[in-house]
Write an enzyme that holds these catalytic residues in place. Structure first.
Site, PDB file in Angstrom:
ATOM      1  N   PHE A  65      -2.097   3.118  -1.425  1.00  0.00           N
ATOM      2  CA  PHE A  65      -3.068   4.205  -1.448  1.00  0.00           C
ATOM      3  C   PHE A  65      -3.463   4.609  -0.038  1.00  0.00           C
ATOM      4  O   PHE A  65      -3.611   3.760   0.852  1.00  0.00           O
ATOM      5  CB  PHE A  65      -4.349   3.768  -2.172  1.00  0.00           C
ATOM      6  N   ASP A  66      -3.674   5.903   0.142  1.00  0.00           N
ATOM      7  CA  ASP A  66      -4.468   6.391   1.261  1.00  0.00           C
ATOM      8  C   ASP A  66      -5.917   5.994   0.970  1.00  0.00           C
ATOM      9  O   ASP A  66      -6.258   5.669  -0.169  1.00  0.00           O
ATOM     10  CB  ASP A  66      -4.312   7.915   1.348  1.00  0.00           C
ATOM     11  N   ALA A  67      -6.797   6.049   1.995  1.00  0.00           N
ATOM     12  CA  ALA A  67      -8.191   5.655   1.790  1.00  0.00           C
ATOM     13  C   ALA A  67      -9.115   6.865   1.634  1.00  0.00           C
ATOM     14  O   ALA A  67      -9.633   7.135   0.552  1.00  0.00           O
ATOM     15  CB  ALA A  67      -8.667   4.761   2.931  1.00  0.00           C
TER      16      ALA A  67
END
Length: 229
Positions: free
Chosen positions: A14-16
């Protein structure tokens, strides 16, 4: 059979910011500058973004490093207030750690995926915010791998940061890794260049860039939970 079932993922990355967490920079800047007696409004935010946005482009293209970005974006305000830009940047990241909250559906998604997929984060955000925020939300225990561009020295979409992540993951087959993010030009393009499967989190139904084609597109986290069920 769904696309996810036919591919068979082992890892989900995941990106944050704006993928797992709401990132309200305006609110964080208001909190920062209130401590200096500044009523930071829309005009001030527009001025800040005129400096900040081009710096992020340069950072993602590898033309400047994280320290230059963080300090340059506060250089003008540092002069006005007689405060070191690095101090303002640190105060901003601290404010963001205080106010950043998970996006709706994220806790349920992570709880549902835990034990079924191996999870990681690959982010262009900065260490001072990312690690504190994950600890405060209790999300840190969900993720085996946390890759932060500031620590690696390169930012998404550079293939090197994805290669670094794969190495930290034990070098799985990239085709069995799903990269989930909200930004086509960094998360999706970078994942594609690394040979990963990709999922564009696009809650606002933005138009797609015809040159960057994600494998999947979702509007909400419950949709991803169903796809990965």
């Amino acid at each position: 059979m769904s696309y996810c079932e036919s591919v068979g993922f082992d890892w989900v990355l995941f990106d944050a910011d704006e993928t797992l967490f709401h990132f309200d920079a305006f609110a964080g800047l208001r909190q920062l500058f209130a401590g200096f007696g500044v009523d930071f409004g829309a005009a001030e935010y527009e001025e800040y973004q005129r400096v900040n946005k081009p710096l992020w482009v340069e950072y993602q293209e590898g033309r400047i490093n994280a320290k230059t970005l963080q300090e340059s974006r506060f250089a003008l305000w540092g002069e006005r207030l007689g405060v070191a830009p690095a101090e303002l940047n640190s105060g901003f990241l601290s404010a963001m750690a205080d106010i950043c909250a998970p996006l709706p559906g994220v806790p349920e998604l992570l709880n549902g995926l835990r034990g079924r997929y191996r999870l990681g984060i690959i982010t262009n955000g900065f260490t001072e915010l990312q690690r504190i925020r994950l600890a405060r939300t209790g999300f840190a225990e969900h993720f085996e791998v946390l890759v932060i561009s500031e620590e690696v020295g390169v930012a998404k979409p550079d293939k090197a940061i994805f290669d670094h992540a794969l190495d930290a993951m034990g070098n799985p087959d990239p085709a069995r890794v799903l990269m989930v993010g909200d930004t086509l030009a960094s998360d999706i393009l970078g994942g594609l260049n690394a040979g990963m499967q990709t999922c564009w989190y696009n809650p606002g139904a933005k138009a797609i860039d015809p040159g960057i084609q994600p494998h999947l597109e979702i509007r909400c986290h419950s949709e991803l939970a169903r796809l990965l069920a």
